[in-house]
Design an enzyme around this catalytic site. Sequence first.
Site, PDB file in Angstrom:
ATOM      1  N   THR A 121      38.268  38.639  51.772  1.00 47.64           N
ATOM      2  CA  THR A 121      37.327  39.729  52.048  1.00 47.64           C
ATOM      3  C   THR A 121      36.851  39.692  53.498  1.00 47.64           C
ATOM      4  O   THR A 121      36.816  38.625  54.113  1.00 47.64           O
ATOM      5  CB  THR A 121      36.114  39.593  51.097  1.00 47.64           C
ATOM      6  OG1 THR A 121      35.084  40.473  51.533  1.00 47.64           O
ATOM      7  CG2 THR A 121      35.550  38.171  51.102  1.00 47.64           C
ATOM      8  N   ASP A 122      36.427  40.855  53.994  1.00 44.81           N
ATOM      9  CA  ASP A 122      35.843  40.902  55.343  1.00 44.81           C
ATOM     10  C   ASP A 122      34.482  40.205  55.395  1.00 44.81           C
ATOM     11  O   ASP A 122      33.964  39.924  56.476  1.00 44.81           O
ATOM     12  CB  ASP A 122      35.716  42.359  55.835  1.00 44.81           C
ATOM     13  CG  ASP A 122      34.898  43.269  54.928  1.00 44.81           C
ATOM     14  OD1 ASP A 122      34.391  42.797  53.887  1.00 44.81           O
ATOM     15  OD2 ASP A 122      34.757  44.457  55.275  1.00 44.81           O
ATOM     16  N   GLU A 123      33.894  39.932  54.212  1.00 41.79           N
ATOM     17  CA  GLU A 123      32.557  39.338  54.194  1.00 41.79           C
ATOM     18  C   GLU A 123      32.541  37.918  54.754  1.00 41.79           C
ATOM     19  O   GLU A 123      31.465  37.385  55.048  1.00 41.79           O
ATOM     20  CB  GLU A 123      32.001  39.316  52.774  1.00 41.79           C
ATOM     21  CG  GLU A 123      31.807  40.706  52.224  1.00 41.79           C
ATOM     22  CD  GLU A 123      31.025  40.731  50.932  1.00 41.79           C
ATOM     23  OE1 GLU A 123      30.296  39.758  50.642  1.00 41.79           O
ATOM     24  OE2 GLU A 123      31.133  41.727  50.208  1.00 41.79           O
ATOM     25  N   TYR A 148      28.746  34.009  47.337  1.00 42.53           N
ATOM     26  CA  TYR A 148      30.082  34.596  47.139  1.00 42.53           C
ATOM     27  C   TYR A 148      30.927  34.482  48.410  1.00 42.53           C
ATOM     28  O   TYR A 148      32.029  33.932  48.388  1.00 42.53           O
ATOM     29  CB  TYR A 148      29.971  36.067  46.719  1.00 42.53           C
ATOM     30  CG  TYR A 148      31.266  36.846  46.926  1.00 42.53           C
ATOM     31  CD1 TYR A 148      32.391  36.578  46.151  1.00 42.53           C
ATOM     32  CD2 TYR A 148      31.363  37.825  47.926  1.00 42.53           C
ATOM     33  CE1 TYR A 148      33.582  37.268  46.355  1.00 42.53           C
ATOM     34  CE2 TYR A 148      32.556  38.514  48.127  1.00 42.53           C
ATOM     35  CZ  TYR A 148      33.661  38.231  47.342  1.00 42.53           C
ATOM     36  OH  TYR A 148      34.838  38.903  47.551  1.00 42.53           O
ATOM     37  N   LYS A 152      34.416  32.364  49.363  1.00 41.02           N
ATOM     38  CA  LYS A 152      35.659  33.015  49.806  1.00 41.02           C
ATOM     39  C   LYS A 152      36.076  32.441  51.164  1.00 41.02           C
ATOM     40  O   LYS A 152      37.267  32.197  51.411  1.00 41.02           O
ATOM     41  CB  LYS A 152      35.490  34.535  49.902  1.00 41.02           C
ATOM     42  CG  LYS A 152      35.352  35.252  48.569  1.00 41.02           C
ATOM     43  CD  LYS A 152      36.551  35.101  47.643  1.00 41.02           C
ATOM     44  CE  LYS A 152      37.798  35.818  48.146  1.00 41.02           C
ATOM     45  NZ  LYS A 152      38.886  35.788  47.127  1.00 41.02           N
TER      46      LYS A 152
HETATM   47  P1  NAD Z   1      37.018  41.563  39.828  1.00 38.27           P
HETATM   48  O1  NAD Z   1      35.770  40.789  39.595  1.00 38.27           O
HETATM   49  O2  NAD Z   1      37.068  42.994  39.408  1.00 38.27           O
HETATM   50  O3  NAD Z   1      38.253  40.818  39.127  1.00 38.27           O
HETATM   51  C1  NAD Z   1      38.415  39.438  39.170  1.00 38.27           C
HETATM   52  C2  NAD Z   1      39.451  39.064  38.092  1.00 38.27           C
HETATM   53  O4  NAD Z   1      39.673  37.649  38.180  1.00 38.27           O
HETATM   54  C3  NAD Z   1      38.984  39.358  36.662  1.00 38.27           C
HETATM   55  O5  NAD Z   1      40.027  39.971  35.926  1.00 38.27           O
HETATM   56  C4  NAD Z   1      38.658  37.987  36.089  1.00 38.27           C
HETATM   57  O6  NAD Z   1      38.847  37.893  34.679  1.00 38.27           O
HETATM   58  C5  NAD Z   1      39.639  37.106  36.854  1.00 38.27           C
HETATM   59  N1  NAD Z   1      39.185  35.701  36.960  1.00 38.27           N
HETATM   60  C6  NAD Z   1      37.954  35.270  37.343  1.00 38.27           C
HETATM   61  N2  NAD Z   1      37.912  33.913  37.299  1.00 38.27           N
HETATM   62  C7  NAD Z   1      39.149  33.504  36.887  1.00 38.27           C
HETATM   63  C8  NAD Z   1      39.727  32.233  36.669  1.00 38.27           C
HETATM   64  N3  NAD Z   1      39.022  31.099  36.840  1.00 38.27           N
HETATM   65  N4  NAD Z   1      41.026  32.165  36.268  1.00 38.27           N
HETATM   66  C9  NAD Z   1      41.741  33.315  36.078  1.00 38.27           C
HETATM   67  N5  NAD Z   1      41.238  34.543  36.264  1.00 38.27           N
HETATM   68  C10 NAD Z   1      39.959  34.635  36.670  1.00 38.27           C
HETATM   69  O7  NAD Z   1      37.309  41.416  41.389  1.00 38.27           O
HETATM   70  P2  NAD Z   1      37.969  42.459  42.408  1.00 38.27           P
HETATM   71  O8  NAD Z   1      36.914  43.316  42.968  1.00 38.27           O
HETATM   72  O9  NAD Z   1      39.176  43.044  41.795  1.00 38.27           O
HETATM   73  O10 NAD Z   1      38.419  41.444  43.555  1.00 38.27           O
HETATM   74  C11 NAD Z   1      39.699  40.813  43.502  1.00 38.27           C
HETATM   75  C12 NAD Z   1      39.893  39.988  44.752  1.00 38.27           C
HETATM   76  O11 NAD Z   1      39.784  40.812  45.894  1.00 38.27           O
HETATM   77  C13 NAD Z   1      38.845  38.889  44.937  1.00 38.27           C
HETATM   78  O12 NAD Z   1      39.489  37.739  45.447  1.00 38.27           O
HETATM   79  C14 NAD Z   1      37.883  39.472  45.947  1.00 38.27           C
HETATM   80  O13 NAD Z   1      37.269  38.441  46.695  1.00 38.27           O
HETATM   81  C15 NAD Z   1      38.819  40.291  46.792  1.00 38.27           C
HETATM   82  N6  NAD Z   1      38.218  41.443  47.491  1.00 38.27           N
HETATM   83  C16 NAD Z   1      37.512  42.384  46.799  1.00 38.27           C
HETATM   84  C17 NAD Z   1      37.020  43.507  47.467  1.00 38.27           C
HETATM   85  C18 NAD Z   1      36.276  44.600  46.736  1.00 38.27           C
HETATM   86  O14 NAD Z   1      35.852  45.575  47.364  1.00 38.27           O
HETATM   87  N7  NAD Z   1      36.099  44.527  45.430  1.00 38.27           N
HETATM   88  C19 NAD Z   1      37.234  43.641  48.843  1.00 38.27           C
HETATM   89  C20 NAD Z   1      37.959  42.638  49.523  1.00 38.27           C
HETATM   90  C21 NAD Z   1      38.454  41.561  48.829  1.00 38.27           C
HETATM   91  O1  TDX Z   2      23.193  49.399  42.732  1.00 35.93           O
HETATM   92  C1  TDX Z   2      23.526  49.096  43.885  1.00 35.93           C
HETATM   93  N1  TDX Z   2      22.878  49.686  44.933  1.00 35.93           N
HETATM   94  C2  TDX Z   2      23.199  49.405  46.228  1.00 35.93           C
HETATM   95  O2  TDX Z   2      22.578  49.984  47.157  1.00 35.93           O
HETATM   96  C3  TDX Z   2      24.590  48.143  44.160  1.00 35.93           C
HETATM   97  C4  TDX Z   2      25.314  47.479  43.022  1.00 35.93           C
HETATM   98  C5  TDX Z   2      24.901  47.900  45.473  1.00 35.93           C
HETATM   99  N2  TDX Z   2      24.222  48.501  46.484  1.00 35.93           N
HETATM  100  C6  TDX Z   2      24.640  48.255  47.890  1.00 35.93           C
HETATM  101  C7  TDX Z   2      24.880  46.821  48.288  1.00 35.93           C
HETATM  102  C8  TDX Z   2      25.971  46.964  49.343  1.00 35.93           C
HETATM  103  O3  TDX Z   2      25.388  47.277  50.600  1.00 35.93           O
HETATM  104  O4  TDX Z   2      25.915  48.893  48.029  1.00 35.93           O
HETATM  105  C9  TDX Z   2      26.779  48.153  48.878  1.00 35.93           C
HETATM  106  C10 TDX Z   2      28.044  47.768  48.105  1.00 35.93           C
HETATM  107  O5  TDX Z   2      27.669  46.840  47.107  1.00 35.93           O
HETATM  108  P1  TDX Z   2      28.744  46.111  46.157  1.00 35.93           P
HETATM  109  O6  TDX Z   2      29.529  47.143  45.426  1.00 35.93           O
HETATM  110  O7  TDX Z   2      28.027  45.077  45.371  1.00 35.93           O
HETATM  111  O8  TDX Z   2      29.757  45.506  47.221  1.00 35.93           O
HETATM  112  P2  TDX Z   2      29.586  44.413  48.417  1.00 35.93           P
HETATM  113  O9  TDX Z   2      28.455  43.500  48.173  1.00 35.93           O
HETATM  114  O10 TDX Z   2      29.642  45.163  49.715  1.00 35.93           O
HETATM  115  O11 TDX Z   2      30.941  43.559  48.199  1.00 35.93           O
HETATM  116  C11 TDX Z   2      32.182  44.220  47.844  1.00 35.93           C
HETATM  117  O12 TDX Z   2      33.053  44.332  48.960  1.00 35.93           O
HETATM  118  C12 TDX Z   2      33.565  43.137  49.485  1.00 35.93           C
HETATM  119  C13 TDX Z   2      32.887  43.463  46.728  1.00 35.93           C
HETATM  120  O13 TDX Z   2      32.015  43.362  45.600  1.00 35.93           O
HETATM  121  C14 TDX Z   2      33.312  42.095  47.197  1.00 35.93           C
HETATM  122  O14 TDX Z   2      34.058  41.441  46.165  1.00 35.93           O
HETATM  123  C15 TDX Z   2      34.192  42.262  48.415  1.00 35.93           C
HETATM  124  O15 TDX Z   2      34.488  41.004  48.948  1.00 35.93           O
END
Ligand code: NAD
Ligand code: TDX
Length: 332
Positions: A121-123, A148, A152
């Site tokens: 992630t960019d975080e 988190y 990462k």
């Molecule tokens: P998510 O929470 O929707 O999915 C995570 C999945 O991993 C789930 O299906 C869960 O059951 C599985 N999991 C968790 N722990 C496990 C374990 N110990 N063994 C096997 N499976 C396990 O997450 P997401 O939003 O799809 O993110 C996926 C990846 O992308 C993560 O590595 C996250 O850091 C990265 N990422 C997410 C975002 C975003 O915007 N959501 C952005 C950049 C990077």
């Molecule tokens: O109810 C809400 N109201 C609100 O204002 C929630 C759930 C979030 N927020 C804000 C927090 C953040 O500024 O919205 C923005 C996005 O929140 P999230 O969806 O929780 O995402 P963020 O914390 O930015 O992280 C996401 O992007 C990077 C993913 O969850 C991470 O897994 C990924 O690494």
Amino acid sequence: MAHLLVTGGAGFIGSNFVHHVLEHTDHHVTVLDKLTYAGNRASLDGLAEDRFTFVQGDICDAGLVDELFSAADAVVHYAAESHNDNSLHDPRPFLDTNIIGTYTLLEAARRHGTRLHHISTDEVYGDLELDDPARFTEDTPYNPSSPYSSTKAGSDLLVRAWVRSFGVRATISNCSNNYGPFQHVEKFIPRQITNVIRGIRPKLYGTGENVRDWIHADDHSSAVLTILERGEIGQTYLIGADGEKDNKTVVELILSLMGQPADAYDHVTDRAGHDLRYAIDSTRLRTELGWQPRYRDFEAGLSATIDWYRDNESWWAPTKDGVEAFYTSKGQ
Ligand code: NAD
Ligand code: TDX
């Protein structure tokens, strides 16, 4: 034809990737997923059975991981605890899955010589000021803010160390915020869409001036496939689609696309340590590997995502009440 092992393939981005791979390649995919609260087997319904295998299990289970690596040509590692808010209330599962889980996969990659792509992630880079013209690049120093993002960041550093010390054939990508189908309702965009569907007012943390850099999950998938096919071993690639928007603008857009007054939302307690702004410079991926995003119109992508949540209430309804009860108990 190759055999890909995809960890976390029942989660949001992992399931989008599995659909993308089955549609655009002839690879076979095995998903390894623990099905935590965030995983949903239904996100993988309807896939061609002769090209897809599902294994429920933990990436920390070294024996199972070893067995699955022995059959895989390459591994794409999505599995993680992914929600910042959860990491503020109970960090432990983040350490187990994000750190020990990644370590377990790296040891298997080392034993089997398997190609591994690590999803991050960019975080890991911390945050930027709102008026800073800078964006994150592959050279930005790591400076994570939350439990988190620190786990990462730790997982990325483990991958880099296993490449350098043991010659593991790995690449890393750090992507910005994804949106699209199959995202858990705990996350910002699906929470607000499903709130409006349920007649609940959207909830904006703090002032809502925080900026996220949105990319459609399918563009994330095409970027990962590109890196898997053409990326340089040991290299890091940033993935982003020039989608910076502040949270207030996104909530107002959701409300107006759903036929509600643009101000029909509440400000709630801010997230502790809330990162102000993320912004990705994806020049390396575009110039060195020739990748381009396909979803360039955020409003159109968001509108299609709203339609998906309207059409798939049975997918998200079982989790909605519990998520809202949890947020309400935290004043959010
Ligand atoms: P998510 O929470 O929707 O999915 C995570 C999945 O991993 C789930 O299906 C869960 O059951 C599985 N999991 C968790 N722990 C496990 C374990 N110990 N063994 C096997 N499976 C396990 O997450 P997401 O939003 O799809 O993110 C996926 C990846 O992308 C993560 O590595 C996250 O850091 C990265 N990422 C997410 C975002 C975003 O915007 N959501 C952005 C950049 C990077
Ligand atoms: O109810 C809400 N109201 C609100 O204002 C929630 C759930 C979030 N927020 C804000 C927090 C953040 O500024 O919205 C923005 C996005 O929140 P999230 O969806 O929780 O995402 P963020 O914390 O930015 O992280 C996401 O992007 C990077 C993913 O969850 C991470 O897994 C990924 O690494």
